[in-house]
Scaffold this motif. Structure first.
Motif, mmCIF file in Angstrom:
data_model
loop_
_atom_site.group_PDB
_atom_site.id
_atom_site.type_symbol
_atom_site.label_atom_id
_atom_site.label_comp_id
_atom_site.label_asym_id
_atom_site.label_seq_id
_atom_site.Cartn_x
_atom_site.Cartn_y
_atom_site.Cartn_z
ATOM 1 N N VAL A 1 68.455 86.524 67.567
ATOM 2 C CA VAL A 1 68.086 85.667 68.697
ATOM 3 C C VAL A 1 67.425 86.531 69.764
ATOM 4 N N VAL A 2 66.240 86.124 70.164
ATOM 5 C CA VAL A 2 65.405 86.913 71.073
ATOM 6 C C VAL A 2 65.274 86.194 72.405
ATOM 7 N N GLY A 3 65.421 86.938 73.483
ATOM 8 C CA GLY A 3 65.242 86.376 74.809
ATOM 9 C C GLY A 3 65.268 87.482 75.848
ATOM 10 N N ARG A 4 65.042 87.099 77.086
ATOM 11 C CA ARG A 4 65.027 88.082 78.175
ATOM 12 C C ARG A 4 66.379 88.212 78.864
ATOM 13 N N ARG A 5 67.293 87.224 78.623
ATOM 14 C CA ARG A 5 68.575 87.207 79.330
ATOM 15 C C ARG A 5 69.711 87.529 78.354
ATOM 16 N N ARG A 6 70.216 88.744 78.441
ATOM 17 C CA ARG A 6 71.269 89.172 77.516
ATOM 18 C C ARG A 6 72.505 88.287 77.617
ATOM 19 N N ASP A 7 72.868 87.862 78.833
ATOM 20 C CA ASP A 7 74.076 87.056 78.969
ATOM 21 C C ASP A 7 73.964 85.756 78.190
ATOM 22 N N ARG A 8 72.788 85.131 78.202
ATOM 23 C CA ARG A 8 72.592 83.899 77.448
ATOM 24 C C ARG A 8 72.660 84.163 75.937
ATOM 25 N N LEU A 9 72.091 85.272 75.507
ATOM 26 C CA LEU A 9 72.133 85.601 74.081
ATOM 27 C C LEU A 9 73.561 85.878 73.634
ATOM 28 N N GLU A 10 74.334 86.546 74.479
ATOM 29 C CA GLU A 10 75.730 86.822 74.140
ATOM 30 C C GLU A 10 76.538 85.528 74.059
ATOM 31 N N GLU A 11 76.158 84.518 74.820
ATOM 32 C CA GLU A 11 76.817 83.213 74.711
ATOM 33 C C GLU A 11 76.600 82.618 73.320
ATOM 34 N N LEU A 12 75.422 82.829 72.747
ATOM 35 C CA LEU A 12 75.171 82.354 71.385
ATOM 36 C C LEU A 12 76.032 83.106 70.383
ATOM 37 N N VAL A 13 76.188 84.397 70.579
ATOM 38 C CA VAL A 13 77.056 85.186 69.704
ATOM 39 C C VAL A 13 78.466 84.604 69.723
ATOM 40 N N ALA A 14 78.963 84.288 70.911
ATOM 41 C CA ALA A 14 80.316 83.743 71.043
ATOM 42 C C ALA A 14 80.424 82.331 70.477
ATOM 43 N N ALA A 15 79.332 81.562 70.569
ATOM 44 C CA ALA A 15 79.360 80.169 70.106
ATOM 45 C C ALA A 15 79.275 80.055 68.590
ATOM 46 N N LEU A 16 78.868 81.137 67.928
ATOM 47 C CA LEU A 16 78.674 81.099 66.469
ATOM 48 C C LEU A 16 79.470 82.234 65.817
ATOM 49 N N PRO A 17 80.793 82.139 65.842
ATOM 50 C CA PRO A 17 81.621 83.251 65.368
ATOM 51 C C PRO A 17 81.640 83.419 63.852
ATOM 52 N N ASP A 18 81.187 82.417 63.115
ATOM 53 C CA ASP A 18 81.304 82.467 61.653
ATOM 54 C C ASP A 18 80.080 83.055 60.956
ATOM 55 N N ILE A 19 79.079 83.451 61.732
ATOM 56 C CA ILE A 19 77.869 84.041 61.149
ATOM 57 C C ILE A 19 77.511 85.303 61.915
ATOM 58 N N GLU A 20 76.568 86.069 61.376
ATOM 59 C CA GLU A 20 76.065 87.244 62.075
ATOM 60 C C GLU A 20 74.972 86.805 63.056
ATOM 61 N N VAL A 21 75.174 87.111 64.323
ATOM 62 C CA VAL A 21 74.172 86.805 65.342
ATOM 63 C C VAL A 21 73.837 88.105 66.056
ATOM 64 N N HIS A 22 72.582 88.512 65.949
ATOM 65 C CA HIS A 22 72.146 89.772 66.535
ATOM 66 C C HIS A 22 71.268 89.483 67.749
ATOM 67 N N PRO A 23 71.755 89.747 68.967
ATOM 68 C CA PRO A 23 70.928 89.521 70.159
ATOM 69 C C PRO A 23 69.881 90.629 70.311
ATOM 70 N N LEU A 24 68.665 90.226 70.636
ATOM 71 C CA LEU A 24 67.576 91.181 70.834
ATOM 72 C C LEU A 24 66.900 90.847 72.161
ATOM 73 N N VAL A 25 67.123 91.686 73.160
ATOM 74 C CA VAL A 25 66.518 91.472 74.469
ATOM 75 C C VAL A 25 65.095 92.024 74.443
ATOM 76 N N ALA A 26 64.122 91.161 74.699
ATOM 77 C CA ALA A 26 62.719 91.575 74.688
ATOM 78 C C ALA A 26 61.921 90.605 75.537
ATOM 79 N N ASP A 27 60.904 91.133 76.203
ATOM 80 C CA ASP A 27 59.998 90.333 77.016
ATOM 81 C C ASP A 27 58.686 90.182 76.260
ATOM 82 N N LEU A 28 58.467 89.003 75.689
ATOM 83 C CA LEU A 28 57.264 88.776 74.887
ATOM 84 C C LEU A 28 56.018 88.599 75.749
ATOM 85 N N GLY A 29 56.169 88.696 77.057
ATOM 86 C CA GLY A 29 55.012 88.704 77.935
ATOM 87 C C GLY A 29 54.374 90.074 78.060
ATOM 88 N N THR A 30 54.907 91.048 77.315
ATOM 89 C CA THR A 30 54.387 92.418 77.359
ATOM 90 C C THR A 30 54.061 92.910 75.952
#
Length: 267
Positions: free
Chosen positions: A39-68
Protein backbone atom coordinates in the motif's frame (compact mmCIF):
# COMPACT_ATOMS: atom_id res chain seq x y z
CA UNK A 1 8.74 -7.94 1.76
CA UNK A 2 9.24 -11.16 -0.16
CA UNK A 3 11.32 -11.25 -3.31
CA UNK A 4 10.16 -11.84 -6.87
CA UNK A 5 10.36 -15.62 -6.45
CA UNK A 6 7.35 -15.75 -4.15
CA UNK A 7 4.92 -18.67 -4.36
CA UNK A 8 3.05 -18.24 -7.66
CA UNK A 9 -0.21 -19.06 -5.84
CA UNK A 10 0.13 -15.96 -3.67
CA UNK A 11 -1.80 -13.02 -5.02
CA UNK A 12 -0.06 -9.70 -4.49
CA UNK A 13 -1.58 -6.29 -5.29
CA UNK A 14 0.10 -2.89 -5.16
CA UNK A 15 -2.29 0.01 -4.59
CA UNK A 16 -1.22 3.64 -4.85
CA UNK A 17 -3.08 6.41 -3.05
CA UNK A 18 -4.11 3.78 -0.51
CA UNK A 19 -4.33 6.11 2.47
CA UNK A 20 -7.87 7.28 1.70
CA UNK A 21 -10.82 7.15 -0.66
CA UNK A 22 -10.89 4.74 -3.60
CA UNK A 23 -7.38 3.46 -2.93
CA UNK A 24 -8.22 2.61 0.66
CA UNK A 25 -11.42 0.89 -0.49
CA UNK A 26 -9.42 -1.16 -3.01
CA UNK A 27 -6.93 -2.17 -0.32
CA UNK A 28 -9.66 -3.25 2.09
CA UNK A 29 -11.58 -5.20 -0.58
CA UNK A 30 -8.54 -6.93 -2.04
CA UNK A 31 -7.25 -7.72 1.43
CA UNK A 32 -10.61 -9.25 2.36
CA UNK A 33 -10.37 -11.31 -0.83
CA UNK A 34 -7.02 -12.71 0.32
CA UNK A 35 -4.55 -10.60 -1.60
CA UNK A 36 -1.31 -9.65 0.10
CA UNK A 37 -0.75 -5.94 -0.36
CA UNK A 38 1.79 -3.23 -0.94
CA UNK A 39 0.00 0.00 0.00
CA UNK A 40 1.50 3.27 -1.19
CA UNK A 41 0.77 6.73 0.13
CA UNK A 42 2.28 9.86 1.63
CA UNK A 43 0.80 9.41 5.14
CA UNK A 44 2.43 6.61 7.11
CA UNK A 45 -0.18 6.76 9.88
CA UNK A 46 -2.97 6.05 7.39
CA UNK A 47 -1.02 3.17 5.86
CA UNK A 48 -0.38 1.69 9.30
CA UNK A 49 -4.14 1.79 9.90
CA UNK A 50 -4.53 -0.52 6.90
CA UNK A 51 -1.93 -2.87 8.35
CA UNK A 52 -3.94 -3.02 11.58
CA UNK A 53 -7.26 -3.43 9.74
CA UNK A 54 -6.01 -6.44 7.76
CA UNK A 55 -4.28 -8.71 10.29
CA UNK A 56 -4.78 -11.93 8.33
CA UNK A 57 -2.66 -10.96 5.31
CA UNK A 58 0.72 -9.39 4.62
CA UNK A 59 0.38 -5.62 4.22
CA UNK A 60 3.55 -3.72 3.40
CA UNK A 61 3.27 0.08 3.79
CA UNK A 62 5.39 2.09 1.35
CA UNK A 63 5.62 5.83 1.98
CA UNK A 64 6.30 7.63 -1.30
CA UNK A 65 5.35 10.91 -2.97
CA UNK A 66 4.37 10.15 -6.56
CA UNK A 67 4.46 13.86 -7.31
CA UNK A 68 8.26 13.56 -7.49
CA UNK A 69 10.70 11.67 -9.71
CA UNK A 70 12.23 10.03 -6.64
CA UNK A 71 8.86 8.78 -5.42
CA UNK A 72 7.93 7.34 -8.81
CA UNK A 73 11.30 5.58 -9.06
CA UNK A 74 10.97 3.98 -5.61
CA UNK A 75 7.54 2.53 -6.36
CA UNK A 76 8.48 1.51 -9.92
CA UNK A 77 11.38 -0.51 -8.51
CA UNK A 78 8.96 -2.42 -6.29
CA UNK A 79 6.60 -3.00 -9.24
CA UNK A 80 9.50 -4.42 -11.25
CA UNK A 81 10.95 -6.58 -8.47
CA UNK A 82 7.79 -8.04 -6.96
CA UNK A 83 5.57 -10.68 -8.57
CA UNK A 84 2.50 -8.50 -8.75
CA UNK A 85 -0.85 -10.03 -9.60
CA UNK A 86 -2.55 -6.63 -9.70
CA UNK A 87 -1.47 -3.01 -9.91
CA UNK A 88 -3.99 -0.31 -8.98
CA UNK A 89 -2.79 3.12 -10.14
CA UNK A 90 -5.11 5.21 -8.01
CA UNK A 91 -3.07 8.08 -6.55
CA UNK A 92 -4.64 11.42 -7.36
CA UNK A 93 -4.37 15.16 -7.09
CA UNK A 94 -6.32 17.83 -8.98
CA UNK A 95 -5.26 21.44 -8.27
CA UNK A 96 -8.44 22.96 -9.64
CA UNK A 97 -7.55 26.52 -10.66
CA UNK A 98 -7.40 28.67 -13.79
CA UNK A 99 -4.77 27.44 -16.25
CA UNK A 100 -3.11 30.85 -16.38
CA UNK A 101 -2.83 30.89 -12.57
CA UNK A 102 -1.61 27.30 -12.12
CA UNK A 103 1.90 27.43 -10.62
CA UNK A 104 4.51 25.41 -12.50
CA UNK A 105 5.23 23.42 -9.33
CA UNK A 106 1.61 22.33 -9.02
CA UNK A 107 1.32 21.56 -12.72
CA UNK A 108 4.41 19.37 -12.47
CA UNK A 109 3.03 17.56 -9.42
CA UNK A 110 -0.25 16.88 -11.20
CA UNK A 111 1.49 15.54 -14.30
CA UNK A 112 3.74 13.32 -12.19
CA UNK A 113 0.90 11.85 -10.14
CA UNK A 114 -1.61 11.29 -12.96
CA UNK A 115 0.60 10.79 -16.05
CA UNK A 116 4.18 9.89 -15.18
CA UNK A 117 3.40 7.62 -12.22
CA UNK A 118 0.69 5.41 -13.78
CA UNK A 119 2.68 5.14 -17.00
CA UNK A 120 5.98 4.25 -15.36
CA UNK A 121 4.46 1.91 -12.76
CA UNK A 122 2.50 0.06 -15.44
CA UNK A 123 5.69 -0.20 -17.49
CA UNK A 124 7.58 -1.59 -14.49
CA UNK A 125 4.90 -4.17 -13.67
CA UNK A 126 3.84 -5.28 -17.15
CA UNK A 127 6.99 -7.15 -18.18
CA UNK A 128 6.87 -9.43 -15.16
CA UNK A 129 3.16 -9.99 -15.55
CA UNK A 130 3.63 -10.93 -19.20
CA UNK A 131 6.46 -13.30 -18.32
CA UNK A 132 4.21 -15.00 -15.75
CA UNK A 133 1.34 -15.21 -18.24
CA UNK A 134 -1.11 -12.84 -16.61
CA UNK A 135 -1.89 -9.90 -14.39
CA UNK A 136 -4.22 -6.96 -13.99
CA UNK A 137 -3.55 -3.23 -14.23
CA UNK A 138 -6.28 -0.85 -13.10
CA UNK A 139 -5.70 2.81 -13.91
CA UNK A 140 -8.06 5.16 -12.09
CA UNK A 141 -9.22 7.99 -14.33
CA UNK A 142 -12.60 9.73 -14.12
CA UNK A 143 -15.62 10.69 -16.18
CA UNK A 144 -14.06 14.11 -16.80
CA UNK A 145 -11.85 12.25 -19.28
CA UNK A 146 -14.89 12.59 -21.57
CA UNK A 147 -15.89 16.03 -20.28
CA UNK A 148 -13.23 18.45 -21.50
CA UNK A 149 -15.85 20.70 -23.23
CA UNK A 150 -18.22 20.55 -20.22
CA UNK A 151 -19.09 23.81 -18.39
CA UNK A 152 -16.83 24.46 -15.42
CA UNK A 153 -19.61 24.63 -12.84
CA UNK A 154 -18.06 25.21 -9.42
CA UNK A 155 -14.52 24.52 -10.64
CA UNK A 156 -12.34 27.60 -11.28
CA UNK A 157 -10.41 25.64 -13.91
CA UNK A 158 -9.26 22.06 -14.50
CA UNK A 159 -7.61 21.81 -17.92
CA UNK A 160 -4.47 19.93 -16.91
CA UNK A 161 -6.39 17.57 -14.62
CA UNK A 162 -8.92 16.73 -17.34
CA UNK A 163 -6.09 16.12 -19.82
CA UNK A 164 -4.38 13.69 -17.44
CA UNK A 165 -7.58 11.67 -17.12
CA UNK A 166 -7.87 11.44 -20.90
CA UNK A 167 -4.26 10.24 -21.02
CA UNK A 168 -5.10 7.44 -18.60
CA UNK A 169 -8.03 6.25 -20.72
CA UNK A 170 -6.00 6.28 -23.94
CA UNK A 171 -3.04 4.59 -22.24
CA UNK A 172 -5.27 1.85 -20.85
CA UNK A 173 -6.99 1.20 -24.18
CA UNK A 174 -3.67 1.04 -26.02
CA UNK A 175 -2.12 -1.25 -23.39
CA UNK A 176 -5.14 -3.53 -23.60
CA UNK A 177 -4.59 -3.97 -27.34
CA UNK A 178 -0.87 -4.54 -26.87
CA UNK A 179 -0.90 -6.84 -23.85
CA UNK A 180 -4.13 -8.87 -24.04
CA UNK A 181 -2.43 -11.63 -26.03
CA UNK A 182 0.02 -12.03 -23.15
CA UNK A 183 -2.75 -12.61 -20.64
CA UNK A 184 -2.96 -9.13 -19.09
CA UNK A 185 -6.16 -7.27 -18.30
CA UNK A 186 -5.94 -3.48 -18.37
CA UNK A 187 -8.78 -1.28 -17.20
CA UNK A 188 -9.43 2.45 -17.11
CA UNK A 189 -11.72 3.09 -14.15
CA UNK A 190 -13.80 6.25 -14.65
CA UNK A 191 -15.95 7.15 -11.67
CA UNK A 192 -17.93 10.35 -11.42
CA UNK A 193 -18.17 12.28 -8.16
CA UNK A 194 -17.22 10.02 -5.26
CA UNK A 195 -17.72 10.61 -1.53
CA UNK A 196 -14.06 10.91 -0.51
CA UNK A 197 -11.70 13.59 0.80
CA UNK A 198 -10.63 14.43 -2.77
CA UNK A 199 -12.80 17.48 -3.41
CA UNK A 200 -12.43 18.74 0.16
CA UNK A 201 -8.69 18.99 -0.46
CA UNK A 202 -9.51 21.24 -3.42
CA UNK A 203 -11.56 23.49 -1.14
CA UNK A 204 -14.83 22.36 -2.77
CA UNK A 205 -17.89 21.49 -0.68
CA UNK A 206 -19.87 18.87 -2.61
CA UNK A 207 -21.65 17.46 0.43
CA UNK A 208 -25.04 18.39 -1.06
CA UNK A 209 -24.29 16.67 -4.37
CA UNK A 210 -25.31 13.01 -4.78
CA UNK A 211 -22.10 10.98 -4.74
CA UNK A 212 -21.13 7.36 -5.16
CA UNK A 213 -19.29 5.55 -2.37
CA UNK A 214 -15.69 4.45 -2.87
CA UNK A 215 -16.76 0.89 -2.04
CA UNK A 216 -19.26 0.93 -4.91
CA UNK A 217 -16.55 2.16 -7.29
CA UNK A 218 -14.40 -0.83 -6.33
CA UNK A 219 -17.33 -3.20 -6.76
CA UNK A 220 -17.91 -1.85 -10.27
CA UNK A 221 -14.23 -2.14 -11.18
CA UNK A 222 -13.90 -5.76 -10.11
CA UNK A 223 -17.18 -6.72 -11.78
CA UNK A 224 -16.08 -4.93 -14.97
CA UNK A 225 -12.95 -7.09 -15.01
CA UNK A 226 -15.18 -10.17 -14.95
CA UNK A 227 -17.24 -8.69 -17.80
CA UNK A 228 -14.12 -7.92 -19.85
CA UNK A 229 -14.73 -4.15 -19.93
CA UNK A 230 -11.65 -2.09 -20.72
CA UNK A 231 -13.28 1.18 -19.67
CA UNK A 232 -15.40 0.95 -16.54
CA UNK A 233 -17.81 3.83 -15.84
CA UNK A 234 -19.50 2.88 -12.56
CA UNK A 235 -22.29 5.45 -12.80
CA UNK A 236 -23.19 5.07 -16.50
CA UNK A 237 -26.19 2.76 -16.87
CA UNK A 238 -25.99 2.45 -20.68
CA UNK A 239 -22.67 0.96 -21.68
CA UNK A 240 -23.62 1.48 -25.34
CA UNK A 241 -23.02 5.21 -24.86
CA UNK A 242 -19.35 4.52 -24.13
CA UNK A 243 -19.19 2.04 -27.00
CA UNK A 244 -20.53 4.77 -29.31
CA UNK A 245 -17.78 7.16 -28.17
CA UNK A 246 -15.04 4.65 -28.93
CA UNK A 247 -16.58 3.58 -32.24
CA UNK A 248 -16.76 7.24 -33.26
CA UNK A 249 -13.09 7.63 -32.35
CA UNK A 250 -12.18 4.68 -34.56
CA UNK A 251 -14.42 5.94 -37.38
CA UNK A 252 -12.66 9.32 -37.35
CA UNK A 253 -9.27 7.61 -37.16
CA UNK A 254 -10.12 5.37 -40.12
CA UNK A 255 -11.57 8.19 -42.21
CA UNK A 256 -8.32 10.09 -42.61
CA UNK A 257 -6.72 10.41 -46.03
CA UNK A 258 -3.59 11.79 -47.64
CA UNK A 259 -5.33 14.83 -49.17
CA UNK A 260 -6.42 18.07 -47.58
CA UNK A 261 -10.05 17.98 -46.47
CA UNK A 262 -12.31 20.10 -48.68
CA UNK A 263 -13.27 22.46 -45.86
CA UNK A 264 -9.64 23.58 -45.68
CA UNK A 265 -9.28 24.33 -49.37
CA UNK A 266 -9.22 28.01 -50.28
CA UNK A 267 -11.40 29.24 -53.11
Amino acid sequence: MSDGNADSRTRLALVTGASSGIGQAFALRLGADGYNLVVVGRRRDRLEELVAALPDIEVHPLVADLGTDAGVEVVAEVCERQSLTMLVNNAGVAHYMPFTALPARKASELLHVKVVAPTMLARAAAAGMAARGGGTIINVSGMLAFGAPAPLGKAPGRAVYVATLAHIVALSQALHEELKAQGLQVQALCPGIVATEFHERQGMDLSAVPRMSAADVVTASLQALALGEVVCAPGVERSDLLDAVFQADLAAFGAQGPHLAKRYLTS
